[in-house]
Design a protein around this motif. Sequence first.
Motif, PDB file in Angstrom:
ATOM      1  N   ARG A 150       0.844  -1.216   0.000  1.00 18.17           N
ATOM      2  CA  ARG A 150       0.000   0.000   0.000  1.00 18.17           C
ATOM      3  C   ARG A 150       0.879   1.266   0.000  1.00 18.17           C
ATOM      4  O   ARG A 150       0.623   2.237  -0.711  1.00 18.17           O
ATOM      5  N   GLU A 151       1.925   1.238   0.823  1.00 15.36           N
ATOM      6  CA  GLU A 151       2.817   2.419   0.905  1.00 15.36           C
ATOM      7  C   GLU A 151       3.564   2.622  -0.401  1.00 15.36           C
ATOM      8  O   GLU A 151       3.698   3.760  -0.892  1.00 15.36           O
ATOM      9  N   MET A 152       4.036   1.512  -1.013  1.00 12.41           N
ATOM     10  CA  MET A 152       4.750   1.643  -2.295  1.00 12.41           C
ATOM     11  C   MET A 152       3.812   2.085  -3.397  1.00 12.41           C
ATOM     12  O   MET A 152       4.190   2.870  -4.286  1.00 12.41           O
ATOM     13  N   SER A 159      15.081  -0.636  -0.714  1.00  9.10           N
ATOM     14  CA  SER A 159      16.118  -1.668  -0.880  1.00  9.10           C
ATOM     15  C   SER A 159      16.460  -2.342   0.448  1.00  9.10           C
ATOM     16  O   SER A 159      16.954  -3.464   0.482  1.00  9.10           O
ATOM     17  N   GLN A 160      16.195  -1.674   1.561  1.00 10.55           N
ATOM     18  CA  GLN A 160      16.488  -2.232   2.883  1.00 10.55           C
ATOM     19  C   GLN A 160      15.255  -2.857   3.540  1.00 10.55           C
ATOM     20  O   GLN A 160      15.326  -3.337   4.655  1.00 10.55           O
ATOM     21  N   VAL A 161      14.137  -2.739   2.814  1.00 11.01           N
ATOM     22  CA  VAL A 161      12.886  -3.292   3.366  1.00 11.01           C
ATOM     23  C   VAL A 161      12.638  -4.670   2.761  1.00 11.01           C
ATOM     24  O   VAL A 161      12.788  -4.872   1.559  1.00 11.01           O
TER      25      VAL A 161
END
Length: 557
Positions: A277-279, A324-326
């Motif tokens: 949802r956030e992306m 990239s860190q998620v």
Amino acid sequence: MAAASNLLSEDQFLCSVCQDVFNDPVSTPCGHNFCQKCITEHWNVSDRCQCPMCQEVFTTRPDLRVNTLFSEMVSQFRQSTQQKARSSSSEQQESRPGEVPCDVCTGTKLKALKSCLVCLVSYCETHLEGHLTASRLKRHQLMDPVENLEDRMCLKHDKPLELFCRTDQTCVCMLCSVLDHKMHNVVPLKEEYEEKKVELEKTEAEIQEMIQKRLLKIQEVEHNVKLSEEDANRKKAEGVRVFTGLKESVERKLDEFINTIEEKQRTTKKQAEDAIREMEQEISDLMKRSTEVEKLSLSEDHLHLLQSVQSLNIHHLPPTKDWSQVSVPPASYEGTMVRAVAQLEETLSKKMKTLVEVELKRVQKFAVDVTLDPETAHPGLILSDDGKQVHHSDVRKNLPNNPERFINDYCVLAKQSFSSGRFYFEVQVKGKTDWDLGVTRESINRKGSFTWGFHEIITLRHQKGYWNIQMRNGKEYKALDDPSVLLSLKSGPQKVGVFVDYEEGLVSFYDVEAAALIYSYTGRSFKEKLFPFIYPGHNHGGKNSSPLIISPVNQTG
């Protein structure tokens, strides 16, 4: 004439040979009267011709003639007797099917009251009168009426069977006793009758005793069946309760397991949905900025483009996260099932402990006093004075090699033996590194073979009538079944309980303090006496010097 016949007594109308009323009476030269048939047959079988009454001997057989006057008197006596019989017949009972009729009655046969073993005739009350009043007839043997009196006559000599030959175990007549059975042990029927009656009474008493014993045994068996039924119903109810509880525990743990998996899956899914949802929101913002930039890049108005670039601040993009860190990895379920099963196992272990505690209290009620028998002990064993303790000694005693004693195996049996029912005893094994205990049958080989090795002797026990468990090296536990079973115990028992159900073919071992079942031999067929059996193990330089101790049973329930 009628008056004259009445002056004579009734026994004067009886033939001295057949002891019945005269039939065709004839007179001998000496003046005595007999039935013509009776005197003729008597002289036919006799060596000489003489009067049966006065014993007068006749050189030639007399010419017998009918005594007309006496014959008429006999005829009147018969008529008088028959009239009496007819007059009393209405008062007496007629013979019915299955009853013995009077042999003298003509026409309607009355029920016989007695049978004469001398005359071989059955008499009703009226015709029996002569045997009750006439002096000669009183000596005749009367008995309750029976049929087939001819069976009481000797088939060979046509004489009454009055004697019993003990040699040939048969009934005989007087002639038989002096002819065919001359040298045999012959006694009167009455004498043999009395002895046989005593024997029969004794046999009857024995039979009645046997019957009573079996009736009592039937009551005992029926009572045991009833107790078994009641116990079976209790056990079924208990089993239903226990297994229902176990089923509920399994179902509850299954529900917890599924809920754990589903909860993990829901958490993973929510994390993924939130990230997506956030992306998606960031994509929407970037696409909006992309549209604005694309539109501005198509403008040919120099001033407008430059002013718009300044207002849009195109060099500063909408705020976004460094994805990239998620990471939203798949949920891990490793160990979930193991932990669930471990928890279930812990629950089941608690329930099992409770069940064993109840069972142990139940079998402890069959506790018996066990004492070790020094007559069976190997010469290398030391027994306490009370016969409750035993340990191995490095010094072998010089003891007689009696048949009961073990020679090649350091074992000892109890004095007590059991061939039925249930029994229980406890042995303290605390401080030991090696031991065996259990039960054994009476016929086991106590001498062994001197070619056997020590371990071979122990290993073969289960094939030789032993039902036992053992410990070796202070940690290895084994049931010497066929094949042997390595036992996995959480902790070493300090006291072992042994329970035997002879009829059920069951031998069970318990860790008394932990209230845990160690092992059970089931479905065995015991046919001999069983003896409690103990092997304390070698001393091993003092490492295994502690004794095995038969402990009193503490019945806590």
